[in-house]
Motif scaffolding. Structure first.
Motif, short mmCIF file in Angstrom:
data_model
loop_
_atom_site.label_atom_id
_atom_site.label_comp_id
_atom_site.label_asym_id
_atom_site.label_seq_id
_atom_site.Cartn_x
_atom_site.Cartn_y
_atom_site.Cartn_z
N LYS A 10 39.99 36.21 29.74
CA LYS A 10 39.53 34.84 29.93
C LYS A 10 40.26 34.11 31.04
CE LYS A 10 37.86 34.17 25.19
NZ LYS A 10 37.98 33.36 23.95
N ASP A 11 41.49 34.56 31.37
CA ASP A 11 42.26 33.88 32.42
C ASP A 11 41.80 34.27 33.82
OD1 ASP A 11 43.20 36.45 32.65
OD2 ASP A 11 45.30 35.96 32.23
N LEU A 12 40.84 35.19 33.92
CA LEU A 12 40.27 35.65 35.19
C LEU A 12 41.26 36.38 36.09
CD1 LEU A 12 37.97 32.62 36.16
CD2 LEU A 12 37.36 34.70 34.93
N ARG A 13 42.40 36.73 35.56
CA ARG A 13 43.38 37.46 36.36
C ARG A 13 42.91 38.90 36.57
NH1 ARG A 13 48.34 35.89 37.41
NH2 ARG A 13 48.22 34.40 35.67
N LEU A 14 43.11 39.41 37.78
CA LEU A 14 42.76 40.80 38.06
C LEU A 14 43.49 41.71 37.07
CD1 LEU A 14 41.58 43.03 39.95
CD2 LEU A 14 43.74 42.89 41.22
N LYS A 15 42.74 42.56 36.41
CA LYS A 15 43.31 43.40 35.37
C LYS A 15 43.38 44.84 35.85
CE LYS A 15 42.98 44.31 30.42
NZ LYS A 15 42.23 44.02 29.18
N LEU A 16 44.60 45.30 36.07
CA LEU A 16 44.85 46.65 36.55
C LEU A 16 45.80 47.36 35.59
CD1 LEU A 16 45.57 46.14 40.36
CD2 LEU A 16 43.52 47.12 39.37
N ALA A 17 45.61 48.65 35.44
CA ALA A 17 46.60 49.51 34.79
C ALA A 17 47.05 50.52 35.82
CB ALA A 17 46.01 50.22 33.58
N MET B 9 50.32 48.27 32.10
CA MET B 9 49.55 47.24 32.79
C MET B 9 50.29 46.81 34.05
SD MET B 9 47.01 47.30 30.84
CE MET B 9 46.04 46.15 31.83
N PHE B 10 49.54 46.52 35.09
CA PHE B 10 50.10 46.16 36.39
C PHE B 10 50.09 44.64 36.53
CE2 PHE B 10 49.63 45.15 40.91
CZ PHE B 10 50.69 45.86 41.45
N LYS B 11 51.26 44.04 36.63
CA LYS B 11 51.37 42.60 36.75
C LYS B 11 51.01 42.14 38.16
CE LYS B 11 54.96 42.16 33.20
NZ LYS B 11 56.34 41.68 32.90
N ASN B 12 50.18 41.10 38.24
CA ASN B 12 49.80 40.56 39.54
C ASN B 12 49.36 39.11 39.38
OD1 ASN B 12 46.56 40.40 39.70
ND2 ASN B 12 47.17 42.17 38.44
N ASN B 13 49.19 38.41 40.50
CA ASN B 13 48.83 37.00 40.47
C ASN B 13 47.44 36.74 41.05
OD1 ASN B 13 51.36 36.09 39.38
ND2 ASN B 13 52.27 36.44 41.40
N ILE B 14 46.62 37.78 41.16
CA ILE B 14 45.29 37.61 41.73
C ILE B 14 44.33 37.04 40.68
CG2 ILE B 14 43.34 38.75 42.84
CD1 ILE B 14 45.89 38.65 44.54
N ILE B 15 43.70 35.93 41.00
CA ILE B 15 42.74 35.30 40.10
C ILE B 15 41.34 35.51 40.69
CG2 ILE B 15 41.98 33.18 38.99
CD1 ILE B 15 44.70 34.21 38.03
N LEU B 16 40.45 36.07 39.89
CA LEU B 16 39.08 36.29 40.33
C LEU B 16 38.26 35.02 40.14
CD1 LEU B 16 38.41 39.83 38.79
CD2 LEU B 16 39.26 39.27 41.08
N ASN B 17 37.12 34.98 40.81
CA ASN B 17 36.21 33.85 40.64
C ASN B 17 35.46 33.97 39.32
OD1 ASN B 17 36.67 32.60 43.23
ND2 ASN B 17 35.51 34.29 44.14
N GLU B 18 34.97 32.87 38.83
CA GLU B 18 34.13 32.89 37.64
C GLU B 18 32.90 33.75 37.94
OE1 GLU B 18 33.36 32.09 33.77
OE2 GLU B 18 34.95 30.98 34.81
N GLY B 19 32.64 34.73 37.07
CA GLY B 19 31.49 35.59 37.27
C GLY B 19 31.72 36.75 38.22
N THR C 4 34.80 44.26 44.23
CA THR C 4 34.26 43.49 43.12
C THR C 4 32.79 43.16 43.39
OG1 THR C 4 34.86 41.32 44.05
CG2 THR C 4 36.53 42.47 42.71
N GLY C 5 32.14 42.61 42.38
CA GLY C 5 30.74 42.23 42.52
C GLY C 5 30.38 41.15 41.52
N GLY C 6 29.13 40.73 41.57
CA GLY C 6 28.68 39.67 40.69
C GLY C 6 28.53 38.36 41.44
N LYS C 7 29.05 37.28 40.87
CA LYS C 7 28.95 35.98 41.52
C LYS C 7 29.70 35.97 42.85
CE LYS C 7 26.51 33.94 38.34
NZ LYS C 7 27.02 32.86 37.51
N ALA C 8 30.70 36.87 42.98
CA ALA C 8 31.40 37.06 44.25
C ALA C 8 31.64 38.55 44.43
CB ALA C 8 32.72 36.31 44.27
N SER C 9 31.50 39.03 45.67
CA SER C 9 31.71 40.44 45.97
C SER C 9 32.74 40.53 47.09
CB SER C 9 30.39 41.11 46.37
OG SER C 9 30.56 42.51 46.48
N ASN D 100 36.83 38.37 51.85
CA ASN D 100 35.41 38.13 51.58
C ASN D 100 34.57 39.19 52.28
OD1 ASN D 100 35.88 35.77 50.06
ND2 ASN D 100 35.99 34.53 51.92
N THR D 101 33.36 39.42 51.78
CA THR D 101 32.42 40.33 52.42
C THR D 101 31.06 39.65 52.55
OG1 THR D 101 31.35 41.40 50.52
CG2 THR D 101 33.56 42.19 51.14
#
Length: 337
Positions: free
Chosen positions: A139-146, A155-165, A187-192, A208-209
């Motif tokens: 729910k926090d939209l943080r990039l989730k990596l292992a 789990m890989f700690k990072n500070n990257i926040i993805l966009n909603e969607g 990534t894809g969806g509301k933002a790619s 951005n792409t």
């Protein structure tokens, strides 16, 4: 498992371009959906639906084996390997990280993610000792990596926040790629967008792409990089598979900037792109649910060489042969130039 089909002479879509396609041979028929492939020991290895994992011997197609990694009907869309083991992660929660020994094919769960949002889209080994996999975010939209380091997952700690969607597509286990210097994630969806990690300091940049985006079904589905600089991204909209606007792009600066190619002039929605080894990025194969396509000019222009449908993932075997997998089958296509 059904009997293996012998060589299938190609349908109308293939014969139209017979100067490029010599044959298509189905080497596995089964009730399975396959979205991840690996090559090892002259065999094609796969993971798929109903917890299925197995191989087909490329020297003798009748030599094949299939096991179930779980008594539960798990769906696998990831597969990767190092020298001693294969690794596969099921989609949906809880996510089990399976380790399969290459010698005896015995498997064990070595890591687990019980978050309700766990949905691992791709898994990639940079080298024998380093691997990354990413999931839809919490729910926090943080990039989730292992990450796999020192023989274990965490789990890989990072500070990257993805966009909603903004999420990713578990389409062909190919929205992660790496070179000696970088790891890329699409990534894809509301933002790619493209996320680029410097493997030396683990710093992540986000670019951005111009790929089509804005809806949950749109964006990048697959990437491949030849070196630190040249790469390709492809995708589209799985709900509009014939749409072909802004769905293929390349980069020459390591993912920082991207150039759209063949917009309106390609076969449409694409789930997997693979650069031919040794071609320096010039030759590329691509598959989608409704096509097999080929580029001989660094992805600038594309030619549909087959109307065969139901393939989701592909991998070059050598300079003339490509293995493909998807809905209920694995096949080998032979190209001639």
């Amino acid at each position: 498992m059904k009997k293996i089909f012998s060589i299938l002479f190609l349908s109308t879509g293939l014969t139209a371009f017979s100067q490029q396609v010599e044959s298509l041979e189905t080497i596995l028929n089964d009730k399975i959906s396959i979205r991840a492939l690996e090559l090892y020991d002259n065999k094609v290895w796969y993971s798929g639906t109903d917890s299925k994992f197995g191989f087909v011997d490329l020297k003798d197609y009748k030599n094949q084996r299939q096991i179930k990694l779980s008594e539960n009907k798990l769906q696998f869309r990831t597969l990767a390997q190092n020298k001693t083991s294969f690794y596969a992660i099921n989609i949906e929660s809880p996510a089990h990280f399976f380790k399969i020994d290459k010698k005896d094919l015995k498997s064990q769960v070595v890591f687990k993610d019980t978050a309700k949002t766990a949905f691992y889209d791709a898994l990639h080994f940079v080298n024998d000792k380093l691997a990354y996999t990413f999931s839809d975010s919490d729910k926090d939209l943080r990039l989730k990596l292992a990450v796999y380091k020192d023989g274990k997952w965490s789990m890989f700690k990072n500070n990257i926040i993805l966009n909603e969607g903004e999420a990713a597509f578990a389409a062909s286990n190919t929205n992660i790629s790496s070179s000696k210097k970088y790891l890329w994630i699409a990534t894809g969806g509301k933002a790619s967008r493209i996320l680029r990690m410097n493997l030396k300091d683990e710093n992540i940049e986000v670019f951005n792409t111009p790929i089509i985006q804005g809806e949950s079904s749109q964006g990048i589905y697959s990437i491949d990089f030849y070196n630190d600089h040249f790469g390709i991204a492809a995708g589209g909209d799985y709900t509009k598979q014939d749409a072909n606007i802004n769905n293929v792009a390349t980069t020459n600066d390591g993912g920082r900037t991207w150039q759209i190619h063949a917009s309106g002039q390609n076969a449409g929605y694409t789930t997997c792109v693979k650069i031919k080894p040794g071609s320096k990025g010039k030759e590329i194969i691509a598959v989608g649910d409704k096509h097999i396509s080929y580029s001989s000019d660094f992805g600038r222009t594309w030619k549909k060489i087959s109307d065969e449908n139901g393939f989701f993932v592909c991998q070059w075997l050598d300079g003339n042969n490509v293995v493909l997998a998807g809905n209920n089958r694995i096949a080998v296509i032979k190209l001639k130039f």
